[in-house]
Design an enzyme around this catalytic site. Structure first.
Site, PDB file in Angstrom:
ATOM      1  N   TYR A   1      27.606  34.772 -27.194  1.00 32.76           N
ATOM      2  CA  TYR A   1      28.695  35.914 -27.518  1.00 32.76           C
ATOM      3  C   TYR A   1      28.345  36.808 -28.324  1.00 32.76           C
ATOM      4  CZ  TYR A   1      32.447  33.774 -24.529  1.00 32.76           C
ATOM      5  OH  TYR A   1      33.209  33.632 -23.372  1.00 32.76           O
TER       6      TYR A   1
ATOM      7  N   LYS B   1      22.903  21.445 -24.186  1.00 29.43           N
ATOM      8  CA  LYS B   1      21.828  21.609 -23.225  1.00 29.43           C
ATOM      9  C   LYS B   1      20.353  21.196 -23.660  1.00 29.43           C
ATOM     10  CE  LYS B   1      20.761  22.315 -18.842  1.00 29.43           C
ATOM     11  NZ  LYS B   1      21.177  21.273 -17.651  1.00 29.43           N
TER      12      LYS B   1
ATOM     13  N   ASP C   1      25.869  20.149 -17.980  1.00 37.25           N
ATOM     14  CA  ASP C   1      26.400  19.971 -16.566  1.00 37.25           C
ATOM     15  C   ASP C   1      26.777  18.746 -16.283  1.00 37.25           C
ATOM     16  OD1 ASP C   1      23.770  18.605 -17.437  1.00 37.25           O
ATOM     17  OD2 ASP C   1      22.839  19.445 -15.766  1.00 37.25           O
TER      18      ASP C   1
ATOM     19  N   ASP D   1      33.894  27.848 -23.286  1.00 34.00           N
ATOM     20  CA  ASP D   1      34.443  28.628 -22.810  1.00 34.00           C
ATOM     21  C   ASP D   1      34.915  28.200 -21.302  1.00 34.00           C
ATOM     22  OD1 ASP D   1      36.041  31.175 -21.910  1.00 34.00           O
ATOM     23  OD2 ASP D   1      34.012  31.866 -21.043  1.00 34.00           O
TER      24      ASP D   1
ATOM     25  N   ASP E   1      38.403  26.183 -19.338  1.00 41.50           N
ATOM     26  CA  ASP E   1      38.950  26.375 -18.400  1.00 41.50           C
ATOM     27  C   ASP E   1      39.022  25.443 -17.168  1.00 41.50           C
ATOM     28  OD1 ASP E   1      39.401  29.224 -19.122  1.00 41.50           O
ATOM     29  OD2 ASP E   1      38.792  29.877 -17.232  1.00 41.50           O
TER      30      ASP E   1
END
Ligand code: IPM
Ligand code: MG
Length: 353
Positions: free
Chosen positions: A138, A188, A220, A244, A248
């Site tokens: 970001y 990851k 994942d 983020d 959600d």
């Protein structure tokens, strides 16, 4: 208690109005709080040309806590990046050093059927996602879009320093100590060096928290496990971009993104409190938005910034009662329930407060 109120755009003003009514009741009952409002997001762009104008910067700097509705709208999508409402949100997080984003995903038993997942998969769900909020891709440099060898390339930089990882790891371990004492760190590391360092530093930090069971999961797989068996999680900690996305996803386990509050804290528990949903321009001004996530954000404010646990519980209890009495905004409506609008939901909360 100095609270800066930034209603923002879209449904922001409607939902914040209901939260302010709750604050007014608390003040009437003797809580010493002051509220001052400011412009943030698209409304600030319209008024001043900037999403996070100087007057708002100074307002939030001097406040103890900030209540934010939501920012953004399609009319701002074509503006240059520095003038977009989302940029105001990123600026306020960065400038106040609000690195610790707490996003609880709790399923209220009354809403077990509102989830798109089978109720036996989500019943009793209570996850806390701890998302790092001021680093990662970001904010990493270099970033941009430029022409290289005759074609446009877009690039961003995923970057974390060990001190950034360590401080969010401490927050997550301490949160886990107060809950089920299980922490899952998401990365990851099989592909990205940045997140290999993440895993190393989280493991180093874990030696200070022998009472917390630490596990690691690739992002994942974590996305898959969240819908396969979400109750395996207690606290999850991850970087800005993975957090983020996963937050959600986790929100939908609970039935509606309209129910979930969040806190973004600095080192001294100064905080920005906001619902995790967006500005929902399609339903703005129609008195249909669910104000409960914003009202529950106040409960987080009372708990984390002001250490007023009993006030926090009073707000949460009022919300629980409203749900058990059958009040539902459209996003969580099921037949047989009492359908109310934004203000009607606010009335119901106030009646139970
Ligand atoms: C969130 C939002 C923001 C983010 C956007 C609006 C900049 O999606 O708070 O999750 O990406 O952090
Ligand atoms: Mg998001």
């Amino acid at each position: 208690m100095k609270i800066a109120v930034l209603s923002g755009d879209g449904i922001g003003p409607e939902i914040v109005t209901q939260a302010v009514r709750v604050l007014d009741v608390l003040r009437g009952d003797g809580l010493k709080l002051e509220m001052e409002s400011g412009l943030m997001g698209g409304c600030a762009v319209d008024a001043t040309g900037e999403p996070f104008p100087e007057a708002t910067r100074s307002l939030v700097k001097h406040a103890d806590a900030i209540l934010l509705g939501a920012v953004g709208g399609p009319q701002y999508d074509s503006l240059p990046r520095p003038q977009r409402p989302e940029r105001g949100l990123l600026d306020i997080r960065k400038s106040l050093n609000l690195f610790a984003n707490l996003r609880p995903a709790v399923l209220y038993p009354e809403l077990a059927n509102a989830s798109t997942l089978k109720s036996e998969v989500v019943a009793g769900l209570d996850i806390l996602i701890v998302r790092e909020l001021t680093g990662d891709i970001y904010f990493g440099e270099p970033r941009g879009i430029e022409v290289r060898e005759g074609q446009r390339v877009g690039f961003n930089t995923m970057i974390y320093s060990e001190s950034e990882i360590r401080r969010i790891a401490h927050i997550a371990f301490q949160a886990a100590q107060k809950r089920g004492r299980k922490l899952c760190s998401v990365d990851k590391m099989n592909v990205l060096e940045c997140t290999q360092l993440w895993r190393e530093v989280v493991i180093e930090t874990s030696s200070e928290y022998p009472d917390v069971e630490l596990t690691h999961m690739l992002v994942d797989n974590a996305a898959m496990q969240l819908v396969r068996n979400p109750r395996q999680f207690d606290v999850m900690v991850t970087g800005n971009i993975f957090g983020d996305i996963l937050s959600d996803e986790a929100s939908m386990l609970t039935g509606s993104i309209g129910m979930l509050p969040s806190a973004s804290l600095d080192e001294n528990n100064k905080g920005l409190y906001e619902p995790i949903h967006g500005s929902a321009p399609d339903i703005a001004g129609k008195d249909v938005a669910n104000p409960l996530a914003t009202i529950l954000s106040l409960a987080m404010m009372m708990r984390y910034t002001f250490s007023q646990e009993s006030v926090s519980e009073r707000i949460e209890m009022a919300v629980k009662k409203v749900l058990s009495q059958g009040y539902r905004t459209s996003d969580i409506y099921e037949s047989g329930m009492r359908r109310v609008g934004t203000a009607g939901m606010g009335d119901a909360v106030l009646a139970n407060l």
